[in-house]
Motif scaffolding. Structure first.
Motif, mmCIF file in Angstrom:
data_model
loop_
_atom_site.group_PDB
_atom_site.id
_atom_site.type_symbol
_atom_site.label_atom_id
_atom_site.label_comp_id
_atom_site.label_asym_id
_atom_site.label_seq_id
_atom_site.Cartn_x
_atom_site.Cartn_y
_atom_site.Cartn_z
ATOM 1 N N ALA A 124 24.024 16.970 -46.505
ATOM 2 C CA ALA A 124 23.564 16.354 -45.211
ATOM 3 C C ALA A 124 21.947 16.007 -45.351
ATOM 4 C CB ALA A 124 23.814 16.931 -44.011
ATOM 5 N N GLU A 125 21.251 16.970 -45.863
ATOM 6 C CA GLU A 125 19.807 16.610 -46.045
ATOM 7 C C GLU A 125 19.573 15.572 -47.173
ATOM 8 O OE1 GLU A 125 16.495 18.959 -44.843
ATOM 9 O OE2 GLU A 125 16.549 19.638 -46.830
ATOM 10 N N LEU A 126 20.157 15.562 -48.297
ATOM 11 C CA LEU A 126 20.184 14.441 -49.272
ATOM 12 C C LEU A 126 20.518 13.026 -48.835
ATOM 13 C CD1 LEU A 126 21.306 16.272 -52.423
ATOM 14 C CD2 LEU A 126 18.923 15.995 -51.659
ATOM 15 N N GLU A 127 21.589 13.151 -47.873
ATOM 16 C CA GLU A 127 22.055 12.007 -47.309
ATOM 17 C C GLU A 127 21.327 11.457 -46.323
ATOM 18 O OE1 GLU A 127 26.016 12.942 -45.922
ATOM 19 O OE2 GLU A 127 26.954 12.465 -48.036
ATOM 20 N N ARG A 128 20.525 12.139 -45.636
ATOM 21 C CA ARG A 128 19.510 11.721 -44.859
ATOM 22 C C ARG A 128 18.329 11.053 -45.413
ATOM 23 N NH1 ARG A 128 15.838 14.597 -39.915
ATOM 24 N NH2 ARG A 128 14.490 12.890 -39.777
ATOM 25 N N LEU A 129 17.844 11.672 -46.224
ATOM 26 C CA LEU A 129 16.886 11.250 -47.510
ATOM 27 C C LEU A 129 16.816 9.971 -47.800
ATOM 28 C CD1 LEU A 129 15.635 14.474 -49.026
ATOM 29 C CD2 LEU A 129 14.326 13.415 -47.388
ATOM 30 N N GLU A 131 16.965 7.244 -45.229
ATOM 31 C CA GLU A 131 15.668 6.920 -44.635
ATOM 32 C C GLU A 131 14.764 6.415 -45.732
ATOM 33 O OE1 GLU A 131 14.407 10.310 -42.389
ATOM 34 O OE2 GLU A 131 15.802 10.034 -40.899
ATOM 35 N N ASN A 132 15.314 5.971 -46.994
ATOM 36 C CA ASN A 132 14.579 4.913 -48.091
ATOM 37 C C ASN A 132 13.638 5.989 -48.824
ATOM 38 O OD1 ASN A 132 15.602 2.381 -47.665
ATOM 39 N ND2 ASN A 132 14.639 2.340 -45.740
ATOM 40 N N TYR A 133 14.245 7.296 -48.961
ATOM 41 C CA TYR A 133 13.273 8.228 -49.738
ATOM 42 C C TYR A 133 13.867 8.054 -51.280
ATOM 43 C CZ TYR A 133 10.781 10.481 -45.934
ATOM 44 O OH TYR A 133 9.931 10.908 -44.524
ATOM 45 N N VAL A 134 13.091 8.341 -52.165
ATOM 46 C CA VAL A 134 13.560 8.258 -53.673
ATOM 47 C C VAL A 134 12.770 9.621 -54.363
ATOM 48 C CG1 VAL A 134 13.323 7.339 -55.852
ATOM 49 C CG2 VAL A 134 13.584 5.832 -53.829
ATOM 50 N N ASN A 170 24.760 6.456 -53.665
ATOM 51 C CA ASN A 170 23.486 6.004 -52.950
ATOM 52 C C ASN A 170 22.519 5.401 -54.154
ATOM 53 O OD1 ASN A 170 23.260 6.489 -49.758
ATOM 54 N ND2 ASN A 170 24.135 8.417 -50.982
ATOM 55 N N PRO A 171 22.913 4.180 -54.704
ATOM 56 C CA PRO A 171 22.138 3.568 -55.826
ATOM 57 C C PRO A 171 20.793 3.701 -55.411
ATOM 58 C CG PRO A 171 24.229 2.210 -55.469
ATOM 59 C CD PRO A 171 24.001 3.183 -54.416
ATOM 60 N N GLY A 172 19.860 3.873 -56.548
ATOM 61 C CA GLY A 172 18.431 4.014 -56.252
ATOM 62 C C GLY A 172 17.839 5.301 -55.755
ATOM 63 N N PHE A 173 18.698 6.220 -55.492
ATOM 64 C CA PHE A 173 18.479 7.573 -55.133
ATOM 65 C C PHE A 173 18.358 8.299 -56.296
ATOM 66 C CE2 PHE A 173 19.133 11.733 -53.424
ATOM 67 C CZ PHE A 173 17.804 11.723 -52.293
ATOM 68 N N LEU A 204 10.730 15.717 -41.265
ATOM 69 C CA LEU A 204 11.267 14.453 -41.567
ATOM 70 C C LEU A 204 11.309 13.513 -40.463
ATOM 71 C CD1 LEU A 204 14.062 15.231 -44.225
ATOM 72 C CD2 LEU A 204 11.918 14.130 -44.665
ATOM 73 N N ASP A 205 11.593 14.341 -39.149
ATOM 74 C CA ASP A 205 11.421 13.573 -37.981
ATOM 75 C C ASP A 205 10.242 12.998 -37.799
ATOM 76 O OD1 ASP A 205 14.217 13.947 -37.456
ATOM 77 O OD2 ASP A 205 13.821 15.648 -35.785
ATOM 78 N N TRP A 206 9.168 13.828 -37.871
ATOM 79 C CA TRP A 206 7.515 13.564 -37.657
ATOM 80 C C TRP A 206 7.337 12.305 -38.604
ATOM 81 C CZ3 TRP A 206 3.265 12.823 -40.181
ATOM 82 C CH2 TRP A 206 1.907 12.907 -39.243
ATOM 83 N N LEU A 207 7.642 12.328 -39.681
ATOM 84 C CA LEU A 207 7.108 11.309 -40.781
ATOM 85 C C LEU A 207 8.105 9.891 -40.240
ATOM 86 C CD1 LEU A 207 7.520 13.135 -44.153
ATOM 87 C CD2 LEU A 207 5.432 12.142 -43.079
ATOM 88 N N ASN A 208 9.130 10.051 -39.543
ATOM 89 C CA ASN A 208 10.034 8.943 -39.403
ATOM 90 C C ASN A 208 9.225 8.188 -38.255
ATOM 91 O OD1 ASN A 208 12.133 6.954 -39.794
ATOM 92 N ND2 ASN A 208 13.336 7.986 -38.347
ATOM 93 N N ALA A 209 8.760 9.087 -37.156
ATOM 94 C CA ALA A 209 7.968 8.560 -36.249
ATOM 95 C C ALA A 209 6.666 8.152 -36.341
ATOM 96 C CB ALA A 209 8.058 9.734 -34.971
ATOM 97 N N ASN A 210 6.165 8.655 -37.513
ATOM 98 C CA ASN A 210 4.830 8.412 -37.667
ATOM 99 C C ASN A 210 4.676 7.714 -39.120
ATOM 100 O OD1 ASN A 210 2.788 9.777 -35.363
ATOM 101 N ND2 ASN A 210 4.595 11.096 -36.103
#
Length: 351
Positions: free
Chosen positions: A93-98, A101-104, A161-164, A310-316
């Motif tokens: 679930a954490e990997l899918e969230r990353l 949210e466009n993390y690589v 998730n191509p690109g991950f 991750l919530d904080w980075l997404n909000a900032n």
């Protein structure tokens, strides 16, 4: 008559020499003009290219001076006790969230050396695994990662998730993924190396280095270094401190030797707490790089673990590292220029 002939030859020779000089001079001027035109053309092309790079950086709101999450994992098991272990479902679930949210993913070695080459608009994340447990990587009879291990899950999420990128850094100790035979240890470390994963030092015996003298610190780190290089011949680029505890002199963890083994790391990682600074900023301190514990918002993790950060980075988003897509430049809004570290000033691309 002889003197006249000689004189005549002399005049003729002087004429030829003069003409040669004139022609040579003309060719030199032509070369200079051509070089000037080529230089002007190259400068114009470079200016045009830089303009295009700046436009891309501005469009994606690149900020390569922003913060990067370095997430720390331990075992990935079905029924984890209280602490740092995660279930396969939680890890997936954490990997899918990353990915969403466009993390690589990038490796710890890529991070500390500033070799962050990811697409424009994406954000780097460093996935790190401590203690080299079998739950992180176990190979089946055909040499493939078992699907319920951390590597198996990571490979599956990346496929969907191509690109991950399916890359991570494994900080190993003497219990090398539960493999006892040197041949088995070579197999598992070789598999990681061949598939683009990064192998780091976590000391041989996972000894707490807090309060230890210089010799004991260097003995443990050098023993971990030797453990890796004996098996795969590739020296690790980074070290993760057991329990995140630094020795009395922080530099002992970066450089040292024991016997005929020397180590010289580009980065030393702690156990957790906050996102890490960009390697291109003055805030980057290679002797103590923070990591984030992987955990949901419970207890002290309400503010200081992966779900919260991750919530904080997404909000900032203005504080998060966002790539311009060009590994040769360091792009950022102009007002952040004072934070660029001197070694990267020649790669700066303010917009």
């Amino acid at each position: 008559m002889g003197r006249l002939r000689v004189a005549g030859l002399g005049v003729a020779s002087l004429s030829v020499i003069a003409m040669s000089v004139a022609c040579g001079s003309g060719k030199s001027e032509a070369d200079k003009a051509a070089q000037a035109r080529a230089k002007a053309s190259n400068m114009a092309a470079a200016a045009s290219e830089r303009k295009a790079e700046t436009q891309i950086a501005a469009r994606v709101k690149a900020n390569e001076l922003g913060q990067i999450p370095v997430i720390m994992y331990h075992r990935i098991i079905e029924k984890p006790p209280p602490g740092d272990d995660r279930t396969p479902a939680q890890f997936r679930a954490e990997l899918e969230r990353l990915a969403k949210e466009n993390y690589v993913p990038i490796t710890a070695a890529e991070y500390v050396t500033g070799k962050i080459g990811i697409p424009a608009g994406k954000h780097p994340v460093v996935l790190t695994f401590d203690d080299s447990s079998p739950s992180q990587l176990t190979l089946d009879g055909m040499g493939n990662p078992k699907p319920d291990t951390a590597v198996g899950i990571l490979m599956d999420v990346a496929k969907k998730n191509p690109g991950f990128r399916p890359v991570a850094t494994f900080y190993v100790i003497r219990d090398l993924f539960g493999m006892a035979k040197p041949e088995e240890q070579i197999q598992v470390l070789g598999w990681l190396k061949d598939h683009g994963f990064d192998i780091g030092n976590h000391t041989r015996d996972h000894l707490n280095l807090l309060g230890k003298d210089e010799k004991e610190v260097e003995d443990q780190i050098a023993a971990g270094q030797s453990l890796i290089t004996t098996l795969i011949k590739t020296p690790p680029v980074t070290l993760a401190l057991p329990y995140g505890n630094q020795p009395r002199n922080k530099k002992w963890a970066m450089q040292g030797s024991a016997g005929n083994v020397k180590y010289d790391y580009r980065g030393v990682f702690l156990a957790g707490y906050t996102p890490a600074p960009s390697p291109y900023t003055k805030d980057f301190d290679p002797v103590g790089i923070p990591r984030i514990r992987s955990k949901e918002k419970v207890g002290d993790c309400v503010k200081f673990c992966s779900a919260a950060w991750l919530d904080w980075l997404n909000a900032n988003p203005n504080d998060r590292y966002t790539s311009d897509g060009n590994a040769n430049t360091v792009a950022f809004p102009k007002f952040k220029a004072p934070f660029v570290a001197a070694p990267f000033a020649n790669r700066a691309l303010p917009y």
